[in-house]
Motif scaffolding. Structure first.
Motif, short mmCIF file in Angstrom:
data_model
loop_
_atom_site.label_atom_id
_atom_site.label_comp_id
_atom_site.label_asym_id
_atom_site.label_seq_id
_atom_site.Cartn_x
_atom_site.Cartn_y
_atom_site.Cartn_z
N ILE A 51 15.01 -1.28 -8.16
CA ILE A 51 15.50 -1.64 -6.82
C ILE A 51 14.37 -1.48 -5.80
CG2 ILE A 51 17.05 -0.94 -4.95
CD1 ILE A 51 19.08 -0.17 -7.14
N TYR A 52 13.59 -0.41 -5.96
CA TYR A 52 12.51 -0.13 -5.02
C TYR A 52 11.48 -1.25 -4.98
CZ TYR A 52 8.30 2.07 -3.12
OH TYR A 52 7.17 2.33 -2.39
N PHE A 72 0.42 -2.98 -10.51
CA PHE A 72 0.07 -1.72 -9.85
C PHE A 72 1.24 -0.74 -9.88
CE2 PHE A 72 0.34 0.59 -5.73
CZ PHE A 72 -0.73 1.46 -5.90
N TYR A 73 2.40 -1.20 -9.46
CA TYR A 73 3.57 -0.31 -9.39
C TYR A 73 3.97 0.20 -10.77
CZ TYR A 73 8.34 1.31 -8.90
OH TYR A 73 9.49 2.08 -8.98
N ASN A 80 8.89 5.26 -4.33
CA ASN A 80 8.24 5.46 -3.04
C ASN A 80 6.71 5.53 -3.16
OD1 ASN A 80 10.49 5.35 -1.42
ND2 ASN A 80 10.73 7.57 -1.24
N LEU A 81 6.15 4.84 -4.15
CA LEU A 81 4.71 4.88 -4.39
C LEU A 81 3.91 4.45 -3.16
CD1 LEU A 81 2.31 5.18 -6.39
CD2 LEU A 81 2.67 2.79 -7.03
N TYR A 82 4.32 3.37 -2.52
CA TYR A 82 3.57 2.87 -1.37
C TYR A 82 3.65 3.85 -0.20
CZ TYR A 82 3.21 -1.54 -3.87
OH TYR A 82 2.92 -2.51 -4.80
N ILE A 84 4.14 7.13 -0.46
CA ILE A 84 3.35 8.31 -0.84
C ILE A 84 1.87 8.09 -0.53
CG2 ILE A 84 2.54 9.67 -2.83
CD1 ILE A 84 5.35 9.20 -4.07
N LEU A 85 1.41 6.86 -0.79
CA LEU A 85 0.00 6.53 -0.58
C LEU A 85 -0.30 6.06 0.84
CD1 LEU A 85 -0.61 4.63 -3.94
CD2 LEU A 85 -1.44 6.92 -3.36
N GLY A 86 0.75 5.81 1.61
CA GLY A 86 0.55 5.34 2.97
C GLY A 86 -0.03 3.95 3.05
N ILE A 87 0.42 3.06 2.15
CA ILE A 87 -0.09 1.68 2.11
C ILE A 87 1.08 0.71 2.05
CG2 ILE A 87 -2.25 2.33 0.96
CD1 ILE A 87 -1.00 1.28 -1.67
N PHE A 88 0.77 -0.56 2.20
CA PHE A 88 1.74 -1.64 2.05
C PHE A 88 1.32 -2.48 0.84
CE2 PHE A 88 1.78 -0.59 6.56
CZ PHE A 88 3.16 -0.47 6.80
N PRO A 89 2.22 -3.29 0.30
CA PRO A 89 1.80 -4.20 -0.77
C PRO A 89 0.56 -4.99 -0.33
CG PRO A 89 4.17 -4.24 -0.57
CD PRO A 89 3.67 -3.40 0.57
N PHE A 90 -0.41 -5.09 -1.23
CA PHE A 90 -1.70 -5.68 -0.87
C PHE A 90 -1.86 -7.07 -1.46
CE2 PHE A 90 -1.86 -2.01 -3.72
CZ PHE A 90 -2.08 -2.62 -4.94
N LYS A 91 -2.72 -7.85 -0.80
CA LYS A 91 -2.94 -9.24 -1.20
C LYS A 91 -4.20 -9.44 -2.01
CE LYS A 91 -0.37 -11.11 2.71
NZ LYS A 91 -0.39 -12.02 3.89
#
Length: 287
Positions: A51-52, A72-73, A80-82, A84-91
């Protein structure tokens, strides 16, 4: 044992239905094993981690972004991986991002915080932190992503596309199937494949099948799993008050009312846990 397997599927899904649809309070079941121990949903789409990542990539159309972030995920498989890392999905996955993530993972490790979910294992290179091996694999993926997607589009069968995904360093059969299934949720495949079209039987599902049928060869494993998928309606349609149609997950990506082939595989893995716990065996993860 077929009856016991489908009885387990119904009872586990009934917990989800009572908890999240009817909003009932505990206990949601009289089954002592399901009351006490953690057995995940029989629908993969209802797994918290699934779901995440679906929500995190909702609305993303760029296929390189989808493939890169799903791989990556699933390497870390961390809820809550993103965040925890303080990032957004990257391009993209350039050197700057790789260095940034390397520092963040090093900091997490120094604080004793877990980086990987232990649901399945990723084997890094010897004498190298596992997260560094993963970041190197992601760099390889980004470098080759255009070619990989082009080859996936030309694949004639789901199995062929699965094998192409498996070329990514550190990605074995189990992880490749997780990635492949996630991609179906985003209509990634040009031929509209879904998890009714392809099956990779993981070790948990294999053990689940052998609880039901005894020792099986590779060909028999696929035959028996397909058989369970085919006959599920005969068993689940008999369930009343509430019926299976009522308790089933209406938003499953393969429209129901019954489980997709991939979700039968998923349920077999959980059935193995359930069966062992009912016999006083297996790893005890409390609900």
């Amino acid at each position: 044992m077929e009856f016991e397997f489908f009885d387990f599927i119904y009872n586990r899904q009934l917990i989800w239905y009572k908890r999240f649809v009817l909003k009932e309070k505990q206990p949601w079941t009289q089954d002592s094993v399901l009351q006490k121990y953690k057995i995940i949903n029989v629908y993969r789409e209802l797994d918290k981690g699934t779901i995440y990542i679906i929500n995190k990539l909702q609305g993303v159309k760029d296929r390189k972004t989808l493939l890169l972030n799903i791989v990556f995920y699933r390497f870390f498989n961390k809820f809550n991986l993103y965040e925890i890392l303080g990032i957004f999905p990257f391009k993209n996955f350039d050197k700057e991002l790789a260095d940034k993530l390397r520092k963040k993972f090093k900091r997490l490790k120094s604080k004793g915080k877990p980086i990987f979910n232990d649901a399945y294992l990723i084997a890094g290179k010897k004498r190298e932190e596992k997260y560094i091996s993963v970041l190197n694999s992601l760099s390889w993926l980004w470098k080759n992503i255009d070619t990989l997607i082009l080859r996936i589009d030309k694949a004639k069968t789901p199995e062929e596309s699965f094998d192409i995904i498996k070329e990514t360093p550190l990605v074995g059969s189990f992880l490749a199937y997780e990635i492949w299934t996630d991609l179906t949720y985003f209509n990634f495949f040009r031929k509209d494949w879904n998890d009714n079209d392809f099956l990779n039987i993981g070790p948990g599902a294999k053990w689940g099948l052998e609880i039901i049928y005894g020792k099986l060869g590779n060909k028999e494993l696929h035959e028996k799993l397909t058989h369970l998928h085919t006959i599920q309606g005969k068993f689940l349609s008999k369930k009343k008050n509430p019926s299976w149609k009522e308790v089933s997950y209406k938003k499953a990506f393969v429209k129901g009312p019954f489980l997709s082939l991939g979700n039968v595989e998923n349920a077999l893995c959980e059935f193995r846990k359930y069966y062992n716990l009912s016999k006083g065996k297996g790893k005890k993860r409390y609900f």
